[in-house]
Each structure stands twice: as structure tokens, then as C-alpha cells.
Design a protein around this motif. Sequence first.
Motif, mmCIF file in Angstrom:
data_model
loop_
_atom_site.group_PDB
_atom_site.id
_atom_site.type_symbol
_atom_site.label_atom_id
_atom_site.label_comp_id
_atom_site.label_asym_id
_atom_site.label_seq_id
_atom_site.Cartn_x
_atom_site.Cartn_y
_atom_site.Cartn_z
ATOM 1 N N LYS A 41 12.804 -7.086 -18.213
ATOM 2 C CA LYS A 41 13.915 -6.667 -17.338
ATOM 3 C C LYS A 41 13.683 -7.147 -15.907
ATOM 4 O O LYS A 41 13.803 -6.373 -14.956
ATOM 5 N N LEU A 42 13.368 -8.416 -15.777
ATOM 6 C CA LEU A 42 13.050 -8.954 -14.463
ATOM 7 C C LEU A 42 14.249 -8.898 -13.538
ATOM 8 O O LEU A 42 15.398 -9.097 -13.950
ATOM 9 N N GLN A 43 13.955 -8.632 -12.274
ATOM 10 C CA GLN A 43 14.972 -8.496 -11.240
ATOM 11 C C GLN A 43 14.738 -9.554 -10.155
ATOM 12 O O GLN A 43 13.636 -10.097 -10.036
ATOM 13 N N LEU A 44 15.763 -9.814 -9.374
ATOM 14 C CA LEU A 44 15.659 -10.812 -8.308
ATOM 15 C C LEU A 44 14.470 -10.517 -7.394
ATOM 16 O O LEU A 44 13.760 -11.434 -6.959
ATOM 17 N N GLU A 45 14.255 -9.220 -7.130
ATOM 18 C CA GLU A 45 13.192 -8.841 -6.204
ATOM 19 C C GLU A 45 11.797 -8.967 -6.798
ATOM 20 O O GLU A 45 10.813 -8.714 -6.115
ATOM 21 N N ASP A 46 11.702 -9.362 -8.060
ATOM 22 C CA ASP A 46 10.391 -9.624 -8.656
ATOM 23 C C ASP A 46 9.902 -11.035 -8.340
ATOM 24 O O ASP A 46 8.764 -11.391 -8.670
ATOM 25 N N THR A 47 10.752 -11.842 -7.715
ATOM 26 C CA THR A 47 10.358 -13.197 -7.340
ATOM 27 C C THR A 47 9.174 -13.150 -6.380
ATOM 28 O O THR A 47 9.230 -12.508 -5.332
ATOM 29 N N ALA A 48 8.097 -13.831 -6.755
ATOM 30 C CA ALA A 48 6.869 -13.806 -5.969
ATOM 31 C C ALA A 48 5.832 -14.715 -6.612
ATOM 32 O O ALA A 48 6.011 -15.159 -7.754
ATOM 33 N N VAL A 49 4.769 -14.940 -5.886
ATOM 34 C CA VAL A 49 3.569 -15.530 -6.491
ATOM 35 C C VAL A 49 2.724 -14.369 -7.004
ATOM 36 O O VAL A 49 2.476 -13.405 -6.266
ATOM 37 N N TYR A 50 2.323 -14.458 -8.253
ATOM 38 C CA TYR A 50 1.557 -13.398 -8.890
ATOM 39 C C TYR A 50 0.097 -13.835 -9.026
ATOM 40 O O TYR A 50 -0.191 -14.932 -9.519
ATOM 41 N N TYR A 51 -0.790 -12.960 -8.585
ATOM 42 C CA TYR A 51 -2.221 -13.232 -8.609
ATOM 43 C C TYR A 51 -2.923 -12.200 -9.480
ATOM 44 O O TYR A 51 -2.587 -11.015 -9.421
ATOM 45 N N CYS A 52 -3.894 -12.640 -10.233
ATOM 46 C CA CYS A 52 -4.766 -11.657 -10.871
ATOM 47 C C CYS A 52 -6.015 -11.511 -10.010
ATOM 48 O O CYS A 52 -6.405 -12.436 -9.286
ATOM 49 N N ALA A 53 -6.599 -10.345 -10.069
ATOM 50 C CA ALA A 53 -7.726 -10.041 -9.206
ATOM 51 C C ALA A 53 -8.768 -9.233 -9.948
ATOM 52 O O ALA A 53 -8.440 -8.382 -10.778
ATOM 53 N N LYS A 54 -10.005 -9.523 -9.632
ATOM 54 C CA LYS A 54 -11.124 -8.750 -10.169
ATOM 55 C C LYS A 54 -11.527 -7.711 -9.130
ATOM 56 O O LYS A 54 -11.694 -8.036 -7.947
ATOM 57 N N ASP A 55 -11.683 -6.483 -9.559
ATOM 58 C CA ASP A 55 -12.134 -5.435 -8.656
ATOM 59 C C ASP A 55 -13.655 -5.298 -8.714
ATOM 60 O O ASP A 55 -14.296 -5.788 -9.631
ATOM 61 N N ARG A 56 -14.217 -4.615 -7.738
ATOM 62 C CA ARG A 56 -15.675 -4.519 -7.631
ATOM 63 C C ARG A 56 -16.277 -3.592 -8.673
ATOM 64 O O ARG A 56 -17.416 -3.805 -9.102
ATOM 65 N N THR A 57 -15.546 -2.580 -9.062
ATOM 66 C CA THR A 57 -16.087 -1.594 -9.996
ATOM 67 C C THR A 57 -15.190 -1.511 -11.227
ATOM 68 O O THR A 57 -14.282 -2.320 -11.407
ATOM 69 N N SER A 58 -15.401 -0.510 -12.026
ATOM 70 C CA SER A 58 -14.597 -0.321 -13.227
ATOM 71 C C SER A 58 -13.311 0.461 -12.952
ATOM 72 O O SER A 58 -12.527 0.682 -13.863
ATOM 73 N N LEU A 59 -13.107 0.865 -11.703
ATOM 74 C CA LEU A 59 -11.897 1.597 -11.337
ATOM 75 C C LEU A 59 -11.003 0.689 -10.505
ATOM 76 O O LEU A 59 -11.450 0.126 -9.493
ATOM 77 N N TYR A 60 -9.755 0.557 -10.880
ATOM 78 C CA TYR A 60 -8.890 -0.373 -10.155
ATOM 79 C C TYR A 60 -8.578 0.139 -8.758
ATOM 80 O O TYR A 60 -8.496 1.337 -8.512
ATOM 81 N N SER A 61 -8.449 -0.816 -7.865
ATOM 82 C CA SER A 61 -8.095 -0.524 -6.484
ATOM 83 C C SER A 61 -6.717 -1.095 -6.183
ATOM 84 O O SER A 61 -6.384 -2.182 -6.650
ATOM 85 N N LYS A 62 -5.941 -0.372 -5.418
ATOM 86 C CA LYS A 62 -4.634 -0.865 -5.003
ATOM 87 C C LYS A 62 -4.719 -1.682 -3.718
ATOM 88 O O LYS A 62 -3.733 -2.290 -3.298
ATOM 89 N N VAL A 63 -5.906 -1.733 -3.133
ATOM 90 C CA VAL A 63 -6.030 -2.338 -1.802
ATOM 91 C C VAL A 63 -7.048 -3.473 -1.765
ATOM 92 O O VAL A 63 -6.741 -4.562 -1.284
#
Length: 122
Positions: free
Chosen positions: A85-107
Motif C-alpha cells: 500500500k505504498l503512498q507518494l510520501e513513501d518516496t525516499a532512499v531506504y537504508y538498512c542499518a546495523k545497530d550496536r546491540t541486540s535491541l533496535y535503536s530509532k536514533v
Amino acid sequence: EVQLVESGGGLVQPGGSLRLSCAASGFTISNYAMSWVRQAPGKGPEWVSGINGGSGFTGYADSVKGRFSISRDNAKNTLYLQMNKLQLEDTAVYYCAKDRTSLYSKVHHEYQGQGTQVTVSS
């Protein structure tokens, strides 16, 4: 050496779907939290989704909740983002990221890939 290589982006019409992949090397993704982050033109980075190492507990930004799904294939050491259900506002460059620990960070993230472009347009 940690490497993250995204793929699967492209041009899609509103309401369509895409699945992004992130092939990881240099570490085992099941041991670490992983996230997807996006950046739209002229805007700052936005955390989209995360998955904890081990348990696989997932989290989503309100803007994508119910439409996007994060998952991983431990055997392939690959992270995915199913986007429906993609929307116009989903347009972006998408990156995957590895976090430092086993708990995901939003920042904060330890490593980030080069990104894949997703364009939603009619």
C-alpha cells in the motif's frame, strides 16, 4: 569488514508493493538488531522499522505501521522490508542499518548501507 548492500528499490504506483533486501556480511544479523531508515528529498533521516537480534521483536514508525513488514532470513544473512500500500510520501532512499546491540535503536546505528531508491508515482 561489515558490509550492507540494499536492493529491490524502484518505481511503483501508489497502492503498489515492493520488497527491499539487505545482504549483510562481516557479522551475523541474528545476533544484532537491524533497522530500516529512509530519507526523503529535502528531509532528515526517518527511522522506519527495527528488528531485535535473537527474539526478532519488531517495531514500526506510525507512518508505516500496518503497511510495512520487516523480517530476516538467518540462513541468507539478509534483512527484508516488505512494503505494501505504498503512498507518494513513501518516496525516499531506504537504508538498512546495523545497530550496536541486540535491541533496535530509532536514533543511533553503527553501520549503514548505501541505500536503494524507492519512488512512488502515478
